[in-house]
Design a protein around this motif. Structure first.
Motif, mmCIF file in Angstrom:
data_model
loop_
_atom_site.group_PDB
_atom_site.id
_atom_site.type_symbol
_atom_site.label_atom_id
_atom_site.label_comp_id
_atom_site.label_asym_id
_atom_site.label_seq_id
_atom_site.Cartn_x
_atom_site.Cartn_y
_atom_site.Cartn_z
ATOM 1 N N ASP A 88 0.831 -1.198 0.000
ATOM 2 C CA ASP A 88 0.000 0.000 0.000
ATOM 3 C C ASP A 88 0.869 1.251 0.000
ATOM 4 O OD1 ASP A 88 -2.075 -1.758 0.186
ATOM 5 O OD2 ASP A 88 -2.718 -1.162 2.203
ATOM 6 N N GLN A 100 1.261 6.359 -7.289
ATOM 7 C CA GLN A 100 1.160 4.904 -7.433
ATOM 8 C C GLN A 100 1.738 4.510 -8.787
ATOM 9 O OE1 GLN A 100 -3.157 5.202 -5.921
ATOM 10 N NE2 GLN A 100 -2.630 3.037 -5.574
ATOM 11 N N ASP A 125 -14.001 -0.259 -1.199
ATOM 12 C CA ASP A 125 -12.948 0.340 -0.385
ATOM 13 C C ASP A 125 -13.548 1.402 0.535
ATOM 14 O OD1 ASP A 125 -13.546 2.227 -2.271
ATOM 15 O OD2 ASP A 125 -11.540 2.355 -3.141
ATOM 16 N N ARG A 184 -8.566 2.720 3.370
ATOM 17 C CA ARG A 184 -7.851 2.310 2.151
ATOM 18 C C ARG A 184 -8.687 2.661 0.931
ATOM 19 N NH1 ARG A 184 -6.909 -3.216 1.385
ATOM 20 N NH2 ARG A 184 -4.795 -2.987 0.570
ATOM 21 N N ALA A 185 -7.985 2.969 -0.173
ATOM 22 C CA ALA A 185 -8.645 3.287 -1.434
ATOM 23 C C ALA A 185 -8.040 2.445 -2.551
ATOM 24 C CB ALA A 185 -8.495 4.767 -1.761
ATOM 25 N N ASN A 186 -8.911 1.891 -3.393
ATOM 26 C CA ASN A 186 -8.498 1.088 -4.541
ATOM 27 C C ASN A 186 -8.406 1.992 -5.767
ATOM 28 O OD1 ASN A 186 -8.250 -0.655 -6.701
ATOM 29 N ND2 ASN A 186 -9.911 -2.003 -6.094
ATOM 30 N N SER A 188 -7.157 1.978 -9.779
ATOM 31 C CA SER A 188 -6.787 1.051 -10.851
ATOM 32 C C SER A 188 -6.384 1.810 -12.106
ATOM 33 C CB SER A 188 -7.941 0.092 -11.173
ATOM 34 O OG SER A 188 -9.090 0.805 -11.586
ATOM 35 N N SER A 226 -4.829 -3.025 -10.052
ATOM 36 C CA SER A 226 -5.183 -2.153 -8.941
ATOM 37 C C SER A 226 -4.018 -2.004 -7.977
ATOM 38 C CB SER A 226 -6.394 -2.710 -8.177
ATOM 39 O OG SER A 226 -7.561 -2.627 -8.959
ATOM 40 N N PHE A 228 -3.303 0.155 -3.944
ATOM 41 C CA PHE A 228 -4.071 0.709 -2.834
ATOM 42 C C PHE A 228 -3.341 1.849 -2.144
ATOM 43 C CE2 PHE A 228 -6.182 -3.262 -3.471
ATOM 44 C CZ PHE A 228 -7.500 -3.038 -3.092
ATOM 45 N N ALA A 230 -3.242 3.720 1.521
ATOM 46 C CA ALA A 230 -3.580 3.432 2.917
ATOM 47 C C ALA A 230 -3.319 4.677 3.751
ATOM 48 C CB ALA A 230 -2.746 2.269 3.449
#
Length: 338
Positions: A88, A100, A125, A184-186, A188, A226, A228, A230
Motif C-alpha cells: 500500500d 502509485q 474500499d 484504504r482506497a483502490n 486502478s 489495482s 491501494f 492506505a
C-alpha cells in the motif's frame, strides 16, 4: 503406341511435373527464421516458402522450383498491466501528490499504442481519492520525477510500446481531508490497444503493423491492475546530513577525518507514530567510532541492552519509541575515514 519410360516422359524440356508425380519426388521446403517473442513472430513479417523437386533425366538431374507462397504475419493485440508498488502507498488526510506506480507490457507481436484511464471510484474500499494526473515515466528510471516525466493526455501522447517491452506509468491522486487512520482506497489503471479490443479472435482487417490484419489476443487487448492507498494519520520524514572534521581542523574528507552523521525524523499528521526505529548502515570505506550514538543529544551504548541504541557490527539502530505528530527525534553517530 509404345509408352515412354517415366524418365523419358519427364524429359520434355518443360521442367514441370504433374501434381500426382510431385508426391514421389524429393521436396525441400525452407522457412525463414524469425526471433521468438511473447506472442511469436513480429507482425508484418513475410513467411516465404518455396518447394523444390529433383528428378533424373537422360541429360542428368533436373531441379525445379514451385511458386513462392508468402504469408504475412498478422498483429496480435495483447497487453498486461501490473502494480509495481511493494505494498500500500501511504497517504494522510488532505495529502496531494500520492504516487502509485504501474507497468504496462505489450505482450503482442507488433508496435502498439495504448490508451490509458485511471479509476479512483472502485467499489469495496473506504474512500475515493481525486485523480490529479496520469504521468508517463519519460526517463525510464522507474521513479516519478515531477517536471521531467510527461503528463499523459488521452489520444495525444498514448504510449507506443514495442513487443515484449514495458512502460512505467504513475497515477497521481489527492486524498480527501475527512479520511481516518487505516482507511484504504483502490486505484486502478486500465490500458487498451488503440487498434481495437474485443473477444479473443476478433479481427481488424488491414489494421495490423506491416499491412496485415490485427487480431485480438487472449487478454482481449486490454489490461487492468489495482493498487491501494492506505491512510496513516501520522507520517515520518527522515533527513540525513553530515559534518566532517579533518586532522588539520578543516572539513576535508581525507584519511583520519571523522564524519558525524545526523538523522532527523520528523513526524507529521495527527496521532502518534508508534515504535519508530531509526537505522543506518555504516558506509563502506569508513569505520564506526565506538560509543558515538546519541538520541536527542543523550549518549547511548553500543550493546543490545536496556537503552535505545545498538551497534550491530554493520549498522546503528535506535528505538525512538512512540513519537507524537509534530515532534522530531534526532540521532547522531560518528565514523572514521581510515
Amino acid at each position: 503406341m509404345t509408352r515412354k519410360p517415366l524418365s523419358r516422359r519427364l524429359d520434355t524440356g518443360r521442367h514441370s511435373i504433374a501434381p500426382a508425380l510431385l508426391t514421389s519426388c524429393i521436396i525441400a521446403a525452407t522457412l525463414s527464421a524469425n526471433p521468438a517473442y511473447a506472442a511469436g513472430t513480429l507482425a508484418g513479417t513475410d513467411i516465404q516458402n518455396i518447394a523444390s523437386a529433383t528428378f533424373d533425366t537422360a541429360g542428368g538431374p533436373v531441379t525445379i522450383q514451385s511458386n513462392t507462397v508468402v504469408i504475412k504475419v498478422d498483429e496480435l493485440l495483447d497487453v498486461t498491466v501490473a502494480s509495481t508498488d511493494p505494498g500500500d502507498v501511504t497517504t494522510s488526510p488532505g495529502a496531494t501528490g500520492n504516487v502509485q506506480t504501474f507497468r504496462i507490457t505489450n505482450t503482442g507481436n507488433g508496435d502498439e499504442a495504448f490508451g490509458l484511464t485511471a479509476n479512483v471510484a472502485n467499489g469495496g474500499d473506504d474512500f475515493d481519492p481525486t485523480l490529479q494526473q496520469i504521468v508517463i515515466d519519460t526517463n525510464n528510471n522507474g521513479v516519478y520525477d515531477a517536471g521531467v516525466d510527461t503528463v499523459y493526455t488521452s489520444g495525444v501522447n498514448d504510449p507506443v510500446i514495442a513487443p515484449d517491452q514495458s512502460v512505467t506509468v504513475f497515477v497521481i491522486t489527492a486524498t480527501p481531508a475527512g479520511v481516518v487512520d487505516t482507511n484504504r482506497a483502490n486505484v486502478s489503471l486500465n490500458a487498451v490497444a488503440r487498434t481495437g479490443t474485443g473477444t479473443p479472435g476478433t479481427s481488424f482487417a488491414g489494421a495490423g503493423q506491416g499491412g496485415g490484419d490485427a487480431v485480438v489476443g487472449s487478454t482481449t487487448a486490454q489490461g487492468t491492475a489495482s493498487g491501494f492507498l492506505a491512510v496513516r494519520a501520522t507520517s515520518v520524514a527522515l533527513l540525513k546530513s553530515a559534518t566532517i572534521l579533518d586532522p588539520f581542523g578543516g572539513n576535508r574528507p581525507v584519511p583520519g577525518a571523522v564524519i558525524t552523521y545526523s538523522l532527523v525524523a520528523t513526524v507529521s499528521g495527527t496521532g502518534t507514530m508508534n515504535n519508530l526505529v531509526i537505522t543506518d548502515p555504516i558506509p563502506a570505506g569508513s569505520q564506526y567510532q565506538a560509543a558515538s550514538i546519541t538520541l536527542e543529544a543523550a549518549a547511548l551504548t553500543d550493546a543490545a541492552d536496556a537503552d535505545a541504541g545498538r551497534f550491530t557490527g554493520t549498522s546503528i539502530s535506535v528505538a525512538a519509541g512512540n513519537v507524537p505528530a509534530g515532534q522530531t527525534r534526532t540521532v547522531t553517530f560518528k565514523v572514521l575515514i581510515p
